[in-house]
Design a protein around this motif. Structure first.
Motif, mmCIF file in Angstrom:
data_model
loop_
_atom_site.group_PDB
_atom_site.id
_atom_site.type_symbol
_atom_site.label_atom_id
_atom_site.label_comp_id
_atom_site.label_asym_id
_atom_site.label_seq_id
_atom_site.Cartn_x
_atom_site.Cartn_y
_atom_site.Cartn_z
ATOM 1 N N ILE A 381 0.832 -1.203 0.000
ATOM 2 C CA ILE A 381 0.000 0.000 0.000
ATOM 3 C C ILE A 381 0.866 1.253 0.000
ATOM 4 N N PHE A 382 1.963 1.200 0.751
ATOM 5 C CA PHE A 382 2.810 2.386 0.922
ATOM 6 C C PHE A 382 3.978 2.441 -0.058
ATOM 7 N N ARG A 383 3.966 1.600 -1.077
ATOM 8 C CA ARG A 383 5.091 1.548 -2.009
ATOM 9 C C ARG A 383 5.341 2.906 -2.664
ATOM 10 N N VAL A 384 4.285 3.587 -3.068
ATOM 11 C CA VAL A 384 4.461 4.844 -3.798
ATOM 12 C C VAL A 384 5.080 5.926 -2.929
ATOM 13 N N ASN A 385 4.930 5.790 -1.616
ATOM 14 C CA ASN A 385 5.501 6.775 -0.708
ATOM 15 C C ASN A 385 6.718 6.234 0.034
ATOM 16 N N SER A 386 7.335 5.232 -0.523
ATOM 17 C CA SER A 386 8.390 4.529 0.198
ATOM 18 C C SER A 386 9.563 5.420 0.549
ATOM 19 N N LYS A 387 9.952 6.315 -0.345
ATOM 20 C CA LYS A 387 11.128 7.139 -0.062
ATOM 21 C C LYS A 387 10.885 8.066 1.107
ATOM 22 N N SER A 388 9.725 8.722 1.102
ATOM 23 C CA SER A 388 9.440 9.638 2.206
ATOM 24 C C SER A 388 9.177 8.902 3.501
ATOM 25 N N CYS A 389 8.547 7.729 3.388
ATOM 26 C CA CYS A 389 8.222 6.976 4.594
ATOM 27 C C CYS A 389 9.470 6.383 5.236
ATOM 28 N N LEU A 390 10.474 6.059 4.391
ATOM 29 C CA LEU A 390 11.641 5.355 4.884
ATOM 30 C C LEU A 390 12.865 6.245 5.005
ATOM 31 N N SER A 391 12.665 7.532 5.014
ATOM 32 C CA SER A 391 13.800 8.443 5.040
ATOM 33 C C SER A 391 14.669 8.236 6.277
#
Length: 403
Positions: A381-391
């Motif tokens: 679900i969160f793949r598209v926001n992975s960079k911001s979520c995993l910063s």
């Protein structure tokens, strides 16, 4: 010392030969016989010149304090005034007295039963609980609780004893399943509405045990006022015990699928959401997450969780901070609102709370296969926001990322 209510046997040499009561101030005459000071003084003041027990003439009316006997009496009284174990004879006598019409007799017996059940020695209280259950106390207590016209005071005393009998004992609960007990919501509702937190806690404890053990209790579980009072108890209490008792009872009611939407409609989700966010108690957090997990299985529950801005952040915050069971319940809640319900507000709250990092850590832990699959669904679900979520995510777990 008259203690017929507890069937205490008084040693004969502790009794005054005149009054036949336990001596408070033992004194000895010249004949060697010991009496209570008040009794022998009255005997002598009435003009008697003999020893009452032996009828021997007294050479002197002087008497000597018997300090040794007085000390023995004091030691005996300190032990006998607080007995730890019920006898079978006394248990049957107390249970039988509960069936008598006298309210005072019932209250007295309930007070004594509570004394034995909450004795500081756990071994003694457990033995007393087992004895009372085997002696047939459960049907009598429930029957007394459901009797017409019972006073609030008596109802409080009954639920106090029942909560002690039913607490933390699987054997007792198995007995409850087989016993024929009367079930009525009115006494529990009356206690919950009284505002007495301790009595309400006892009532919620008894209700939870009853609901968990019996299927024929729709009269209780479908009482809307009762559910409302349980929610009020959890929202107004400040100690963990009443909060946990209220939530546990709501969880038991929510096992009936048709009741989940009613619990949601009566406002449970905002209340338990605030509890989850504001409580430092691990026990409270675990029980709240269990209730949220159950409510998230219905559409009304998922909608309420998403509509309250505090609930999802609180769930994310408590992940991995309470217990493995609580963590997996938090995963179920997030999976229900983010994956199953596809609510954008919930997804955004998880992202802002660094929820994906915690979800990935759960995947690496020794969680159940079902929880791991739910975590995998959430990661997608969160793949598209992975960079911001995993910063801020530690690279030691990035090897499990599917992208």
């Amino acid at each position: 010392m008259v203690r017929d209510d507890l069937v205490i046997t008084v040693p004969s040499f502790f009794k005054c030969p005149i009054s036949l009561d336990v001596m408070k101030s033992p004194v000895s005459l010249c004949t060697g016989v010991t009496y209570d000071r008040a009794s022998i003084q009255t005997w002598l003041d009435n003009g008697n010149n003999t020893c009452p027990a032996t009828m021997q003439p007294l050479q002197t009316k002087d008497f000597t304090p018997n300090h040794t006997l007085q000390r023995l009496i004091q030691i005996w009284e300190s032990h006998s005034s607080n007995p730890s174990l019920l006898s079978q004879q006394l248990a049957l006598k107390l249970i039988q007295s509960l069936t008598q019409p006298s309210p005072d007799s019932r209250l007295n017996s309930l007070t004594q039963l509570a004394h034995f059940l909450q004795h500081p020695d756990p071994e003694s209280s457990d033995k007393n609980r087992e004895l009372l259950v085997n002696a047939g106390s459960i049907p009598v207590l429930f029957g007394l609780l459901s009797g017409h016209g019972q006073s609030l005071e008596l109802s409080r005393a009954v639920v106090r004893v029942l909560s002690l009998v039913l607490s933390d004992s699987e054997n007792v609960r198995k007995k409850l399943k087989s016993d024929s007990v009367s079930i009525d919501s009115k006494p529990y509702l009356m206690i919950l509405q009284s505002g007495d937190v301790d009595a309400s806690t006892d009532a919620a404890t008894v209700l939870e045990a009853l609901i968990s053990c019996r299927s024929d209790i729709s009269a209780v579980t479908e009482c809307e006022d009762l559910v409302s009072e349980l929610i009020r108890l959890t929202s107004s209490a400040t100690d963990a015990r009443p909060i946990c008792a209220g939530i546990s009872c709501l969880v038991a009611i929510a096992t009936r699928r048709r009741m989940r939407s009613q619990i949601v409609r009566l406002g449970a989700v905002p209340v338990i959401g605030r509890l989850l966010a504001g409580s430092d108690s691990g026990e409270v957090a675990e029980k709240v997450l269990k209730l949220l997990e159950t409510l998230s299985t219905c559409s009304e529950g998922r909608a309420a969780i998403c509509e309250d801005p505090a609930v999802v952040p609180a769930v994310v915050q408590k992940m991995r901070k309470v217990s493995q069971a609580a963590t997996e319940r938090a995963v179920v809640v997030l999976w229900s609102v983010c994956h199953l319900f596809r609510d954008g507000r919930a997804q955004e709250a998880v992202a802002k709370g660094n929820g994906l990092t915690k979800i990935l850590l759960v995947m690496q832990s020794e969680c159940s296969p079902a929880a791991r699959q739910m975590c995998s669904d959430l990661v997608k679900i969160f793949r598209v926001n992975s960079k911001s979520c995993l910063s801020s995510y530690d690279t030691k777990t990035t090897h499990i990322m599917p992208f």
